[in-house]
Design a protein around this motif. Sequence first.
Motif, PDB file in Angstrom:
ATOM      1  N   LEU A  23     -31.565  -2.799  25.785  1.00  0.00           N
ATOM      2  CA  LEU A  23     -33.016  -2.960  25.727  1.00  0.00           C
ATOM      3  C   LEU A  23     -33.516  -3.751  26.934  1.00  0.00           C
ATOM      4  CD1 LEU A  23     -33.475  -3.803  21.949  1.00  0.00           C
ATOM      5  CD2 LEU A  23     -33.780  -1.604  23.086  1.00  0.00           C
ATOM      6  N   ASN A  24     -34.550  -3.241  27.578  1.00  0.00           N
ATOM      7  CA  ASN A  24     -35.096  -3.894  28.769  1.00  0.00           C
ATOM      8  C   ASN A  24     -35.671  -5.272  28.468  1.00  0.00           C
ATOM      9  OD1 ASN A  24     -34.422  -1.826  30.506  1.00  0.00           O
ATOM     10  ND2 ASN A  24     -36.327  -0.721  30.134  1.00  0.00           N
ATOM     11  N   ALA A  25     -36.089  -5.507  27.245  1.00  0.00           N
ATOM     12  CA  ALA A  25     -36.671  -6.801  26.887  1.00  0.00           C
ATOM     13  C   ALA A  25     -35.663  -7.933  27.041  1.00  0.00           C
ATOM     14  CB  ALA A  25     -37.188  -6.759  25.455  1.00  0.00           C
ATOM     15  N   TYR A  26     -34.368  -7.619  27.011  1.00  0.00           N
ATOM     16  CA  TYR A  26     -33.334  -8.642  27.099  1.00  0.00           C
ATOM     17  C   TYR A  26     -32.661  -8.671  28.472  1.00  0.00           C
ATOM     18  CZ  TYR A  26     -34.046  -8.814  22.126  1.00  0.00           C
ATOM     19  OH  TYR A  26     -34.622  -8.952  20.896  1.00  0.00           O
ATOM     20  N   LYS A  27     -33.259  -8.000  29.451  1.00  0.00           N
ATOM     21  CA  LYS A  27     -32.687  -7.968  30.796  1.00  0.00           C
ATOM     22  C   LYS A  27     -33.595  -8.702  31.774  1.00  0.00           C
ATOM     23  CE  LYS A  27     -30.204  -3.634  30.256  1.00  0.00           C
ATOM     24  NZ  LYS A  27     -30.028  -2.270  30.744  1.00  0.00           N
ATOM     25  N   ASP A  28     -32.973  -9.278  32.785  1.00  0.00           N
ATOM     26  CA  ASP A  28     -33.716  -9.916  33.861  1.00  0.00           C
ATOM     27  C   ASP A  28     -34.467  -8.828  34.622  1.00  0.00           C
ATOM     28  OD1 ASP A  28     -34.206 -10.873  36.628  1.00  0.00           O
ATOM     29  OD2 ASP A  28     -33.268 -12.695  35.851  1.00  0.00           O
ATOM     30  N   LYS A  29     -35.752  -9.007  34.840  1.00  0.00           N
ATOM     31  CA  LYS A  29     -36.569  -7.962  35.464  1.00  0.00           C
ATOM     32  C   LYS A  29     -36.218  -7.736  36.932  1.00  0.00           C
ATOM     33  CE  LYS A  29     -40.548  -8.534  32.394  1.00  0.00           C
ATOM     34  NZ  LYS A  29     -39.835  -8.179  31.266  1.00  0.00           N
ATOM     35  N   GLU A  30     -35.688  -8.750  37.606  1.00  0.00           N
ATOM     36  CA  GLU A  30     -35.391  -8.613  39.029  1.00  0.00           C
ATOM     37  C   GLU A  30     -34.017  -8.003  39.290  1.00  0.00           C
ATOM     38  OE1 GLU A  30     -36.033 -12.322  40.975  1.00  0.00           O
ATOM     39  OE2 GLU A  30     -38.084 -12.485  40.237  1.00  0.00           O
ATOM     40  N   ILE A  31     -32.994  -8.464  38.574  1.00  0.00           N
ATOM     41  CA  ILE A  31     -31.647  -7.979  38.870  1.00  0.00           C
ATOM     42  C   ILE A  31     -31.078  -7.054  37.798  1.00  0.00           C
ATOM     43  CG2 ILE A  31     -31.035  -9.875  40.397  1.00  0.00           C
ATOM     44  CD1 ILE A  31     -29.673 -11.259  38.106  1.00  0.00           C
ATOM     45  N   GLY A  32     -31.746  -6.932  36.663  1.00  0.00           N
ATOM     46  CA  GLY A  32     -31.346  -5.973  35.643  1.00  0.00           C
ATOM     47  C   GLY A  32     -30.170  -6.364  34.770  1.00  0.00           C
ATOM     48  N   THR A  33     -29.693  -7.604  34.876  1.00  0.00           N
ATOM     49  CA  THR A  33     -28.586  -8.031  34.020  1.00  0.00           C
ATOM     50  C   THR A  33     -29.130  -8.717  32.775  1.00  0.00           C
ATOM     51  OG1 THR A  33     -28.415 -10.152  35.154  1.00  0.00           O
ATOM     52  CG2 THR A  33     -27.038  -8.355  35.983  1.00  0.00           C
ATOM     53  N   LEU A  34     -28.272  -8.854  31.783  1.00  0.00           N
ATOM     54  CA  LEU A  34     -28.699  -9.497  30.542  1.00  0.00           C
ATOM     55  C   LEU A  34     -29.078 -10.947  30.792  1.00  0.00           C
ATOM     56  CD1 LEU A  34     -26.133  -8.202  27.915  1.00  0.00           C
ATOM     57  CD2 LEU A  34     -28.548  -7.654  28.071  1.00  0.00           C
ATOM     58  N   LEU A  35     -30.127 -11.381  30.121  1.00  0.00           N
ATOM     59  CA  LEU A  35     -30.562 -12.771  30.221  1.00  0.00           C
ATOM     60  C   LEU A  35     -29.597 -13.670  29.463  1.00  0.00           C
ATOM     61  CD1 LEU A  35     -34.356 -12.239  29.540  1.00  0.00           C
ATOM     62  CD2 LEU A  35     -33.319 -12.811  31.731  1.00  0.00           C
ATOM     63  N   GLU A  36     -29.424 -14.869  29.953  1.00  0.00           N
ATOM     64  CA  GLU A  36     -28.610 -15.855  29.246  1.00  0.00           C
ATOM     65  C   GLU A  36     -29.414 -16.376  28.058  1.00  0.00           C
ATOM     66  OE1 GLU A  36     -25.442 -16.801  29.860  1.00  0.00           O
ATOM     67  OE2 GLU A  36     -25.439 -15.213  31.363  1.00  0.00           O
ATOM     68  N   PRO A  37     -28.755 -16.651  26.944  1.00  0.00           N
ATOM     69  CA  PRO A  37     -29.499 -17.148  25.781  1.00  0.00           C
ATOM     70  C   PRO A  37     -30.080 -18.533  26.042  1.00  0.00           C
ATOM     71  CG  PRO A  37     -27.137 -17.146  25.363  1.00  0.00           C
ATOM     72  CD  PRO A  37     -27.342 -16.489  26.688  1.00  0.00           C
ATOM     73  N   GLN A  38     -31.357 -18.700  25.707  1.00  0.00           N
ATOM     74  CA  GLN A  38     -31.996 -20.002  25.864  1.00  0.00           C
ATOM     75  C   GLN A  38     -31.745 -20.877  24.646  1.00  0.00           C
ATOM     76  OE1 GLN A  38     -36.091 -19.306  26.770  1.00  0.00           O
ATOM     77  NE2 GLN A  38     -35.629 -18.234  28.659  1.00  0.00           N
ATOM     78  N   HIS A  39     -31.607 -20.243  23.501  1.00  0.00           N
ATOM     79  CA  HIS A  39     -31.332 -20.952  22.257  1.00  0.00           C
ATOM     80  C   HIS A  39     -30.193 -20.218  21.559  1.00  0.00           C
ATOM     81  CE1 HIS A  39     -35.024 -23.188  22.827  1.00  0.00           C
ATOM     82  NE2 HIS A  39     -35.638 -22.048  23.048  1.00  0.00           N
ATOM     83  N   PRO A  40     -28.952 -20.485  21.949  1.00  0.00           N
ATOM     84  CA  PRO A  40     -27.840 -19.740  21.352  1.00  0.00           C
ATOM     85  C   PRO A  40     -27.709 -20.023  19.855  1.00  0.00           C
ATOM     86  CG  PRO A  40     -27.035 -21.540  22.706  1.00  0.00           C
ATOM     87  CD  PRO A  40     -28.521 -21.489  22.892  1.00  0.00           C
ATOM     88  N   PHE A  41     -27.221 -19.039  19.135  1.00  0.00           N
ATOM     89  CA  PHE A  41     -27.015 -19.177  17.700  1.00  0.00           C
ATOM     90  C   PHE A  41     -25.832 -18.313  17.290  1.00  0.00           C
ATOM     91  CE2 PHE A  41     -29.992 -15.793  18.503  1.00  0.00           C
ATOM     92  CZ  PHE A  41     -29.526 -14.753  17.731  1.00  0.00           C
ATOM     93  N   ASN A  42     -25.245 -18.646  16.185  1.00  0.00           N
ATOM     94  CA  ASN A  42     -24.127 -17.876  15.653  1.00  0.00           C
ATOM     95  C   ASN A  42     -24.649 -16.845  14.669  1.00  0.00           C
ATOM     96  OD1 ASN A  42     -22.200 -19.360  17.049  1.00  0.00           O
ATOM     97  ND2 ASN A  42     -22.096 -20.905  15.446  1.00  0.00           N
ATOM     98  N   VAL A  43     -24.009 -15.704  14.657  1.00  0.00           N
ATOM     99  CA  VAL A  43     -24.358 -14.643  13.713  1.00  0.00           C
ATOM    100  C   VAL A  43     -23.204 -14.493  12.741  1.00  0.00           C
ATOM    101  CG1 VAL A  43     -24.858 -12.189  13.458  1.00  0.00           C
ATOM    102  CG2 VAL A  43     -25.754 -13.445  15.426  1.00  0.00           C
ATOM    103  N   GLU A  44     -23.515 -14.526  11.463  1.00  0.00           N
ATOM    104  CA  GLU A  44     -22.504 -14.316  10.436  1.00  0.00           C
ATOM    105  C   GLU A  44     -22.836 -13.031   9.696  1.00  0.00           C
ATOM    106  OE1 GLU A  44     -21.893 -17.626   7.845  1.00  0.00           O
ATOM    107  OE2 GLU A  44     -22.039 -19.065   9.484  1.00  0.00           O
ATOM    108  N   PHE A  45     -21.856 -12.152   9.579  1.00  0.00           N
ATOM    109  CA  PHE A  45     -22.052 -10.898   8.869  1.00  0.00           C
ATOM    110  C   PHE A  45     -21.597 -11.070   7.427  1.00  0.00           C
ATOM    111  CE2 PHE A  45     -21.800  -9.618  13.279  1.00  0.00           C
ATOM    112  CZ  PHE A  45     -22.860  -8.741  13.374  1.00  0.00           C
ATOM    113  N   ALA A  46     -22.446 -10.689   6.507  1.00  0.00           N
ATOM    114  CA  ALA A  46     -22.119 -10.787   5.087  1.00  0.00           C
ATOM    115  C   ALA A  46     -21.617  -9.435   4.601  1.00  0.00           C
ATOM    116  CB  ALA A  46     -23.343 -11.203   4.295  1.00  0.00           C
ATOM    117  N   GLU A  47     -20.615  -9.476   3.765  1.00  0.00           N
ATOM    118  CA  GLU A  47     -20.073  -8.250   3.189  1.00  0.00           C
ATOM    119  C   GLU A  47     -20.186  -8.310   1.677  1.00  0.00           C
ATOM    120  OE1 GLU A  47     -16.102  -7.618   4.524  1.00  0.00           O
ATOM    121  OE2 GLU A  47     -16.672  -7.568   6.625  1.00  0.00           O
ATOM    122  N   ASP A  48     -20.253  -7.150   1.076  1.00  0.00           N
ATOM    123  CA  ASP A  48     -20.284  -7.018  -0.382  1.00  0.00           C
ATOM    124  C   ASP A  48     -21.439  -7.790  -1.017  1.00  0.00           C
ATOM    125  OD1 ASP A  48     -17.985  -5.445  -0.243  1.00  0.00           O
ATOM    126  OD2 ASP A  48     -16.699  -7.207  -0.322  1.00  0.00           O
TER     127      ASP A  48
END
Length: 82
Positions: A23-48
Amino acid sequence: MLPSYLLNSGFFEKTKRTNWSELNAYKDKEIGTLLEPQHPFNVEFAEDIIQQRSDNLDGGLYVATFVEFLATKLKCPKMISV
């Protein structure tokens, strides 16, 4: 009316995952690489976990489960005297 439309249109059956890195919203507009997270967070996947039917708007069980989760994470006392 909206829940009926979403159910009848097959909205809930669409399970295609989003590739966030494309998604372009998450890329740097000048160089096209992914932006570094400004507020990193952990994602936990729930099962069942239980699923609520799309035609049911009663969220009582989910609210109660979420409150229990918060009470556990925040270490709240089981009973609060007023």
